[in-house]
Scaffold this motif. Sequence first.
Motif, PDB file in Angstrom:
ATOM      1  N   ALA A 141      27.980 -13.293  91.111  1.00 27.44           N
ATOM      2  CA  ALA A 141      28.822 -14.352  90.560  1.00 27.44           C
ATOM      3  C   ALA A 141      29.104 -14.114  89.084  1.00 27.44           C
ATOM      4  CB  ALA A 141      28.155 -15.709  90.761  1.00 27.44           C
ATOM      5  N   ASP A 142      28.066 -13.754  88.339  1.00 25.31           N
ATOM      6  CA  ASP A 142      28.253 -13.447  86.923  1.00 25.31           C
ATOM      7  C   ASP A 142      28.561 -11.966  86.735  1.00 25.31           C
ATOM      8  OD1 ASP A 142      28.411 -13.964  84.211  1.00 25.31           O
ATOM      9  OD2 ASP A 142      26.250 -13.833  83.867  1.00 25.31           O
ATOM     10  N   ASP A 143      27.752 -11.110  87.365  1.00 19.00           N
ATOM     11  CA  ASP A 143      27.916  -9.667  87.210  1.00 19.00           C
ATOM     12  C   ASP A 143      29.021  -9.166  88.137  1.00 19.00           C
ATOM     13  OD1 ASP A 143      27.652  -7.019  86.639  1.00 19.00           O
ATOM     14  OD2 ASP A 143      25.586  -6.827  87.324  1.00 19.00           O
ATOM     15  N   GLY A 144      30.249  -9.303  87.659  1.00 14.52           N
ATOM     16  CA  GLY A 144      31.407  -8.894  88.436  1.00 14.52           C
ATOM     17  C   GLY A 144      32.451  -9.989  88.500  1.00 14.52           C
ATOM     18  N   ALA A 145      32.143 -11.083  89.203  1.00 12.95           N
ATOM     19  CA  ALA A 145      33.158 -12.112  89.451  1.00 12.95           C
ATOM     20  C   ALA A 145      33.558 -12.874  88.192  1.00 12.95           C
ATOM     21  CB  ALA A 145      32.670 -13.078  90.517  1.00 12.95           C
ATOM     22  N   SER A 146      32.636 -13.060  87.246  1.00 14.64           N
ATOM     23  CA  SER A 146      32.970 -13.886  86.080  1.00 14.64           C
ATOM     24  C   SER A 146      34.032 -13.234  85.204  1.00 14.64           C
ATOM     25  CB  SER A 146      31.719 -14.196  85.251  1.00 14.64           C
ATOM     26  OG  SER A 146      31.198 -13.029  84.631  1.00 14.64           O
ATOM     27  N   GLY A 147      33.896 -11.932  84.942  1.00 19.32           N
ATOM     28  CA  GLY A 147      34.902 -11.254  84.137  1.00 19.32           C
ATOM     29  C   GLY A 147      36.265 -11.282  84.795  1.00 19.32           C
ATOM     30  N   VAL A 148      36.287 -11.056  86.111  1.00 20.80           N
ATOM     31  CA  VAL A 148      37.536 -11.093  86.855  1.00 20.80           C
ATOM     32  C   VAL A 148      38.133 -12.501  86.837  1.00 20.80           C
ATOM     33  CG1 VAL A 148      38.562 -10.814  89.151  1.00 20.80           C
ATOM     34  CG2 VAL A 148      36.899  -9.141  88.305  1.00 20.80           C
ATOM     35  N   TRP A 152      19.962 -10.948  86.510  1.00 20.99           N
ATOM     36  CA  TRP A 152      20.706  -9.690  86.587  1.00 20.99           C
ATOM     37  C   TRP A 152      20.138  -8.784  87.674  1.00 20.99           C
ATOM     38  CZ3 TRP A 152      18.838  -4.680  85.012  1.00 20.99           C
ATOM     39  CH2 TRP A 152      19.829  -3.675  84.989  1.00 20.99           C
ATOM     40  N   HIS A 153      20.997  -8.337  88.579  1.00 26.87           N
ATOM     41  CA  HIS A 153      20.648  -7.464  89.689  1.00 26.87           C
ATOM     42  C   HIS A 153      19.545  -8.072  90.549  1.00 26.87           C
ATOM     43  CE1 HIS A 153      22.539  -3.546  87.899  1.00 26.87           C
ATOM     44  NE2 HIS A 153      23.409  -4.545  88.038  1.00 26.87           N
ATOM     45  N   THR A 154      19.648  -9.386  90.770  1.00 25.73           N
ATOM     46  CA  THR A 154      18.755 -10.088  91.693  1.00 25.73           C
ATOM     47  C   THR A 154      19.604 -10.909  92.653  1.00 25.73           C
ATOM     48  OG1 THR A 154      18.491 -12.206  90.520  1.00 25.73           O
ATOM     49  CG2 THR A 154      17.137 -10.361  89.748  1.00 25.73           C
ATOM     50  N   VAL A 155      18.962 -11.440  93.686  1.00 28.89           N
ATOM     51  CA  VAL A 155      19.684 -12.276  94.646  1.00 28.89           C
ATOM     52  C   VAL A 155      20.048 -13.629  94.045  1.00 28.89           C
ATOM     53  CG1 VAL A 155      18.632 -11.137  96.634  1.00 28.89           C
ATOM     54  CG2 VAL A 155      17.534 -13.170  95.648  1.00 28.89           C
ATOM     55  N   ASP A 156      19.568 -13.913  92.848  1.00 22.44           N
ATOM     56  CA  ASP A 156      19.858 -15.195  92.188  1.00 22.44           C
ATOM     57  C   ASP A 156      21.116 -15.167  91.333  1.00 22.44           C
ATOM     58  OD1 ASP A 156      17.659 -16.545  93.260  1.00 22.44           O
ATOM     59  OD2 ASP A 156      16.323 -15.766  91.706  1.00 22.44           O
ATOM     60  N   ASP A 157      21.869 -14.075  91.357  1.00 21.76           N
ATOM     61  CA  ASP A 157      23.127 -14.029  90.612  1.00 21.76           C
ATOM     62  C   ASP A 157      24.187 -14.776  91.424  1.00 21.76           C
ATOM     63  OD1 ASP A 157      25.322 -13.544  89.073  1.00 21.76           O
ATOM     64  OD2 ASP A 157      25.215 -11.351  89.173  1.00 21.76           O
ATOM     65  N   THR A 158      24.110 -16.102  91.379  1.00 19.69           N
ATOM     66  CA  THR A 158      24.944 -16.976  92.193  1.00 19.69           C
ATOM     67  C   THR A 158      25.734 -17.935  91.311  1.00 19.69           C
ATOM     68  OG1 THR A 158      23.186 -18.620  92.404  1.00 19.69           O
ATOM     69  CG2 THR A 158      23.243 -16.862  94.062  1.00 19.69           C
TER      70      THR A 158
END
Length: 334
Positions: free
Chosen positions: A147-154, A301-307
């Motif tokens: 959600a943050d690592d990837g989707a937020s920047g987009v 970061w790089h965990t299943v909690d990046d929601t």
Amino acid sequence: MMKTVNRKAGYLILIVGLVACSAKSVKNSEEKDTDSVSIEVPSFDTDSAYAYIERQVQFGFRVPNTPAHLATADYLSSELARHGAVVEVQQGTVTAYDGTELSIRNIIGSFSLEKKNRILLFAHWDSRPYADNDPDKSKHRQPIAGADDGASGVGVLLEIARQIGKRQPDTGVDIAFFDAEDYGVPYWSESSDENTWALGTQYWTRRPHKPGYRARFGILLDMVGGAGAQFRRELFSKYYASGIVAQVWDTAKRLGYGNYFIEEDGGYVTDDHLYVNRYGIPSIDIIPCHRDTETGFPPYWHTVDDTMRNIDRSTLKAVGQTVLTVLYLSLIHI
């Protein structure tokens, strides 16, 4: 992205004159010579950006070679086109650290193609196939939602595209969503090659979407939605583009976002901007740097909690409004 959180200080920062910007109003003025020109900067809509992030996560894990990955690519392309961009989807094949052949799509939306004076805004849109930083080792081979690592920047860039579609800035703008950034080598691999990260960007630098493509500068957005995020000056950005770093951080401060854009050095981060810099476009990375975690990144970061529960509208506003202001006032002169 692969981090190398090696903090240094003592850089000379180039400060260039900047107009005063009010956080309460998005109407700004810039003086050129003796003439005063009033330029209205769009107001960044955090609800729109949040919805864009949420929609990406709803597709599922955006890992190359999966149906969710393809569906997300189609969605991103259609949204850029809906906002008036000329869209080019660059399809290719890259080789992952373990020899896996990855089918990738770099998605580039261009506004005002006739303008030679251009700015490149970019983010990665894939999500990592491994939660290899999760406290629970049994989850290390599970994919992350990103959600943050990837989707937020987009999400921030899609909202910027929406604003550009309503009213074009004076400069041409290219918004690039690069693929396969987060398929880099995990800790259990024998390889330690940092070039296994940012594969889509490396592909683009070898085969730019337009032969000889140039831009005055570039801005990478990576993990720009986390609650309480603090963005310190990433050191590859300072090495290649110190003046751009200084002016973006100064713009944020003048807008009232100094509690997000911290006047301190962060670390070196191997990220998409490194390869864009090597290609020849001076580029910076807006990425959080945490002092209280071992990695220097948020604890999820790089965990299943990046929601989605980590996504904060105030952080999105700080980043999105800062980038919009730089974009519309054309504050950076190379």
